[in-house]
Motif scaffolding. Structure first.
Motif, PDB file in Angstrom:
ATOM      1  N   ARG A 105       0.839  -1.200   0.000  1.00  0.00           N
ATOM      2  CA  ARG A 105       0.000   0.000   0.000  1.00  0.00           C
ATOM      3  C   ARG A 105       0.873   1.250   0.000  1.00  0.00           C
ATOM      4  NH1 ARG A 105      -0.042  -1.713   5.199  1.00  0.00           N
ATOM      5  NH2 ARG A 105       0.426  -0.169   6.790  1.00  0.00           N
ATOM      6  N   CYS A 106       0.385   2.236  -0.702  1.00  0.00           N
ATOM      7  CA  CYS A 106       1.064   3.525  -0.770  1.00  0.00           C
ATOM      8  C   CYS A 106       0.978   4.204   0.597  1.00  0.00           C
ATOM      9  CB  CYS A 106       0.399   4.395  -1.839  1.00  0.00           C
ATOM     10  SG  CYS A 106       1.104   6.047  -1.991  1.00  0.00           S
ATOM     11  N   THR A 107       1.996   4.964   0.938  1.00  0.00           N
ATOM     12  CA  THR A 107       2.018   5.661   2.226  1.00  0.00           C
ATOM     13  C   THR A 107       1.087   6.868   2.241  1.00  0.00           C
ATOM     14  OG1 THR A 107       3.926   6.918   1.459  1.00  0.00           O
ATOM     15  CG2 THR A 107       4.369   4.952   2.777  1.00  0.00           C
ATOM     16  N   HIS A 108       0.619   7.295   1.081  1.00  0.00           N
ATOM     17  CA  HIS A 108      -0.224   8.490   1.011  1.00  0.00           C
ATOM     18  C   HIS A 108      -1.676   8.204   1.367  1.00  0.00           C
ATOM     19  CE1 HIS A 108      -2.674  11.362  -1.603  1.00  0.00           C
ATOM     20  NE2 HIS A 108      -2.314  12.058  -0.555  1.00  0.00           N
ATOM     21  N   GLU A 109      -2.309   7.256   0.687  1.00  0.00           N
ATOM     22  CA  GLU A 109      -3.722   6.962   0.958  1.00  0.00           C
ATOM     23  C   GLU A 109      -4.018   5.466   1.031  1.00  0.00           C
ATOM     24  OE1 GLU A 109      -6.379   8.882  -1.748  1.00  0.00           O
ATOM     25  OE2 GLU A 109      -6.083  10.831  -0.826  1.00  0.00           O
ATOM     26  N   GLN A 156      -3.480   3.137  -0.927  1.00  0.00           N
ATOM     27  CA  GLN A 156      -3.846   2.520  -2.203  1.00  0.00           C
ATOM     28  C   GLN A 156      -2.961   1.302  -2.425  1.00  0.00           C
ATOM     29  OE1 GLN A 156      -6.206   3.345  -4.572  1.00  0.00           O
ATOM     30  NE2 GLN A 156      -5.536   1.579  -5.731  1.00  0.00           N
ATOM     31  N   ARG A 157      -3.554   0.173  -2.806  1.00  0.00           N
ATOM     32  CA  ARG A 157      -2.788  -1.048  -3.043  1.00  0.00           C
ATOM     33  C   ARG A 157      -1.972  -0.927  -4.335  1.00  0.00           C
ATOM     34  NH1 ARG A 157      -7.063  -5.444  -3.288  1.00  0.00           N
ATOM     35  NH2 ARG A 157      -5.345  -6.903  -3.180  1.00  0.00           N
ATOM     36  N   PHE A 158      -0.705  -1.324  -4.273  1.00  0.00           N
ATOM     37  CA  PHE A 158       0.131  -1.372  -5.475  1.00  0.00           C
ATOM     38  C   PHE A 158      -0.303  -2.530  -6.367  1.00  0.00           C
ATOM     39  CE2 PHE A 158       3.136   0.671  -2.487  1.00  0.00           C
ATOM     40  CZ  PHE A 158       3.418   1.816  -3.212  1.00  0.00           C
ATOM     41  N   ASP A 159      -0.567  -3.675  -5.746  1.00  0.00           N
ATOM     42  CA  ASP A 159      -0.946  -4.883  -6.476  1.00  0.00           C
ATOM     43  C   ASP A 159      -2.346  -5.287  -6.051  1.00  0.00           C
ATOM     44  OD1 ASP A 159      -1.331  -7.450  -7.519  1.00  0.00           O
ATOM     45  OD2 ASP A 159       0.713  -8.088  -7.093  1.00  0.00           O
ATOM     46  N   GLY A 186      -0.363  -7.660 -10.393  1.00  0.00           N
ATOM     47  CA  GLY A 186       1.044  -7.285 -10.371  1.00  0.00           C
ATOM     48  C   GLY A 186       1.240  -5.814 -10.055  1.00  0.00           C
ATOM     49  N   VAL A 187       2.472  -5.465  -9.724  1.00  0.00           N
ATOM     50  CA  VAL A 187       2.832  -4.101  -9.364  1.00  0.00           C
ATOM     51  C   VAL A 187       3.320  -3.373 -10.608  1.00  0.00           C
ATOM     52  CG1 VAL A 187       4.387  -2.682  -7.969  1.00  0.00           C
ATOM     53  CG2 VAL A 187       3.488  -4.820  -7.037  1.00  0.00           C
ATOM     54  N   ALA A 188       2.860  -2.137 -10.792  1.00  0.00           N
ATOM     55  CA  ALA A 188       3.374  -1.317 -11.886  1.00  0.00           C
ATOM     56  C   ALA A 188       4.757  -0.813 -11.481  1.00  0.00           C
ATOM     57  CB  ALA A 188       2.437  -0.146 -12.155  1.00  0.00           C
ATOM     58  N   ILE A 189       5.771  -1.178 -12.253  1.00  0.00           N
ATOM     59  CA  ILE A 189       7.147  -0.775 -11.966  1.00  0.00           C
ATOM     60  C   ILE A 189       7.753  -0.220 -13.250  1.00  0.00           C
ATOM     61  CG2 ILE A 189       9.445  -1.541 -11.242  1.00  0.00           C
ATOM     62  CD1 ILE A 189       8.095  -3.771  -9.657  1.00  0.00           C
ATOM     63  N   ARG A 190       8.410   0.926 -13.122  1.00  0.00           N
ATOM     64  CA  ARG A 190       9.109   1.518 -14.259  1.00  0.00           C
ATOM     65  C   ARG A 190      10.450   2.069 -13.780  1.00  0.00           C
ATOM     66  NH1 ARG A 190       5.669   5.759 -16.786  1.00  0.00           N
ATOM     67  NH2 ARG A 190       6.106   6.765 -14.815  1.00  0.00           N
ATOM     68  N   ASP A 191      11.509   1.679 -14.461  1.00  0.00           N
ATOM     69  CA  ASP A 191      12.862   2.155 -14.146  1.00  0.00           C
ATOM     70  C   ASP A 191      13.209   1.980 -12.668  1.00  0.00           C
ATOM     71  OD1 ASP A 191      13.236   2.929 -16.819  1.00  0.00           O
ATOM     72  OD2 ASP A 191      12.395   4.924 -16.445  1.00  0.00           O
ATOM     73  N   GLY A 192      12.859   0.828 -12.105  1.00  0.00           N
ATOM     74  CA  GLY A 192      13.187   0.540 -10.716  1.00  0.00           C
ATOM     75  C   GLY A 192      12.341   1.285  -9.698  1.00  0.00           C
ATOM     76  N   GLN A 193      11.185   1.788 -10.122  1.00  0.00           N
ATOM     77  CA  GLN A 193      10.294   2.552  -9.247  1.00  0.00           C
ATOM     78  C   GLN A 193       8.912   1.900  -9.211  1.00  0.00           C
ATOM     79  OE1 GLN A 193      11.130   5.861  -7.824  1.00  0.00           O
ATOM     80  NE2 GLN A 193      13.189   5.189  -8.343  1.00  0.00           N
ATOM     81  N   LEU A 194       8.371   1.661  -8.010  1.00  0.00           N
ATOM     82  CA  LEU A 194       6.996   1.199  -7.849  1.00  0.00           C
ATOM     83  C   LEU A 194       6.095   2.409  -8.034  1.00  0.00           C
ATOM     84  CD1 LEU A 194       8.763  -0.796  -6.092  1.00  0.00           C
ATOM     85  CD2 LEU A 194       6.713  -1.176  -4.780  1.00  0.00           C
ATOM     86  N   ILE A 195       5.030   2.257  -8.795  1.00  0.00           N
ATOM     87  CA  ILE A 195       4.158   3.386  -9.105  1.00  0.00           C
ATOM     88  C   ILE A 195       2.817   3.207  -8.402  1.00  0.00           C
ATOM     89  CG2 ILE A 195       3.023   4.696 -10.941  1.00  0.00           C
ATOM     90  CD1 ILE A 195       5.147   3.414 -12.852  1.00  0.00           C
ATOM     91  N   PRO A 237      -0.885   3.457  -8.223  1.00  0.00           N
ATOM     92  CA  PRO A 237      -1.862   3.570  -9.301  1.00  0.00           C
ATOM     93  C   PRO A 237      -2.870   4.716  -9.113  1.00  0.00           C
ATOM     94  CG  PRO A 237      -2.341   1.656  -7.945  1.00  0.00           C
ATOM     95  CD  PRO A 237      -1.044   2.227  -7.451  1.00  0.00           C
ATOM     96  N   ARG A 238      -2.927   5.280  -7.932  1.00  0.00           N
ATOM     97  CA  ARG A 238      -3.912   6.335  -7.697  1.00  0.00           C
ATOM     98  C   ARG A 238      -3.386   7.733  -8.016  1.00  0.00           C
ATOM     99  NH1 ARG A 238      -8.733   6.542  -3.731  1.00  0.00           N
ATOM    100  NH2 ARG A 238      -9.429   8.638  -4.186  1.00  0.00           N
ATOM    101  N   HIS A 239      -2.209   8.086  -7.471  1.00  0.00           N
ATOM    102  CA  HIS A 239      -1.695   9.439  -7.654  1.00  0.00           C
ATOM    103  C   HIS A 239      -0.346   9.495  -8.367  1.00  0.00           C
ATOM    104  CE1 HIS A 239      -4.569  10.188  -4.259  1.00  0.00           C
ATOM    105  NE2 HIS A 239      -4.944  11.073  -5.156  1.00  0.00           N
ATOM    106  N   GLY A 240       0.233   8.329  -8.667  1.00  0.00           N
ATOM    107  CA  GLY A 240       1.469   8.313  -9.437  1.00  0.00           C
ATOM    108  C   GLY A 240       2.743   8.515  -8.647  1.00  0.00           C
ATOM    109  N   SER A 241       2.678   8.568  -7.326  1.00  0.00           N
ATOM    110  CA  SER A 241       3.912   8.653  -6.542  1.00  0.00           C
ATOM    111  C   SER A 241       4.762   7.439  -6.869  1.00  0.00           C
ATOM    112  CB  SER A 241       3.614   8.685  -5.045  1.00  0.00           C
ATOM    113  OG  SER A 241       2.974   9.888  -4.691  1.00  0.00           O
ATOM    114  N   MET A 242       6.076   7.638  -6.916  1.00  0.00           N
ATOM    115  CA  MET A 242       6.984   6.553  -7.283  1.00  0.00           C
ATOM    116  C   MET A 242       7.939   6.273  -6.133  1.00  0.00           C
ATOM    117  SD  MET A 242       7.515   7.683 -11.240  1.00  0.00           S
ATOM    118  CE  MET A 242       8.436   6.232 -11.709  1.00  0.00           C
ATOM    119  N   PHE A 243       8.090   4.984  -5.812  1.00  0.00           N
ATOM    120  CA  PHE A 243       8.914   4.531  -4.704  1.00  0.00           C
ATOM    121  C   PHE A 243      10.078   3.707  -5.249  1.00  0.00           C
ATOM    122  CE2 PHE A 243       4.728   5.271  -3.094  1.00  0.00           C
ATOM    123  CZ  PHE A 243       4.905   5.765  -1.815  1.00  0.00           C
ATOM    124  N   ASN A 244      11.275   3.966  -4.763  1.00  0.00           N
ATOM    125  CA  ASN A 244      12.441   3.190  -5.161  1.00  0.00           C
ATOM    126  C   ASN A 244      12.226   1.737  -4.742  1.00  0.00           C
ATOM    127  OD1 ASN A 244      15.135   1.892  -4.510  1.00  0.00           O
ATOM    128  ND2 ASN A 244      15.792   3.724  -5.631  1.00  0.00           N
TER     129      ASN A 244
END
Length: 149
Positions: A60-64, A66-69, A73-82, A84-91
């Motif tokens: 879950r995202c730390t903001h609200e 929101q489940r990543f998966d 599956g988890v949306a990951i781009r360039d080594g960042q978890l995205i 799905p609600r607000h687009g914050s990216m986590f290393n």
């Protein structure tokens, strides 16, 4: 130690969702994600990064919360978890977020160990592995509507 999966599986599938039970009997979802850390990430991270090819984070995202998966599956781009609600990216390796609504936060992690053969084990003493996949939500009614006509 409780066996979860393999590093190979996490890398092939892109992520691996699983459910644990804490010491209070509550279930919670976590994800294993590929972590291809580098010396640069190690030197710039505010906390230790995984060094065995995978990292384990709360699902879950730390903001609200929101489940990543959500089962796909988890949306990951360039080594960042995205998120799905607000687009914050986590290393994926450190769990740190430096953008969006979750900027300045870090994902909660759990203790895992990777054996020499690539098997991933849950080693967090306060958690018990329940099953692969998300928390069962089958306990409610078959329909979301309780209105009758």
């Amino acid at each position: 130690m409780q066996e979860l999966t393999t590093v190979k599986t996490v890398h092939e599938e892109g992520s691996w969702l699983f459910t644990v039970r804490n010491q209070y009997g509550e279930q919670e979802e976590f994800i294993l994600v590929p972590c291809d850390d580098s010396a640069e990430q190690r030197s710039t991270s505010s906390r230790p990064v995984a060094d065995d090819g995978v990292a384990a984070w709360v699902n879950r995202c730390t903001h609200e919360a929101q489940r990543f998966d959500t089962g796909r599956g988890v949306a990951i781009r360039d080594g960042q978890l995205i998120c799905p609600r607000h687009g914050s990216m986590f290393n994926a390796c450190s769990g740190d977020c430096d953008n969006g609504d979750a900027a300045g936060t870090t994902l909660p992690s759990i203790d895992i160990t990777v054996s020499g053969d690539g098997t991933v084990y849950l080693t967090d003493d306060e958690l018990t592995f329940v099953h692969e996949g998300g928390v069962d939500e089958d306990d409610g009614p078959d329909s979301t509507s309780h209105i009758s006509f």
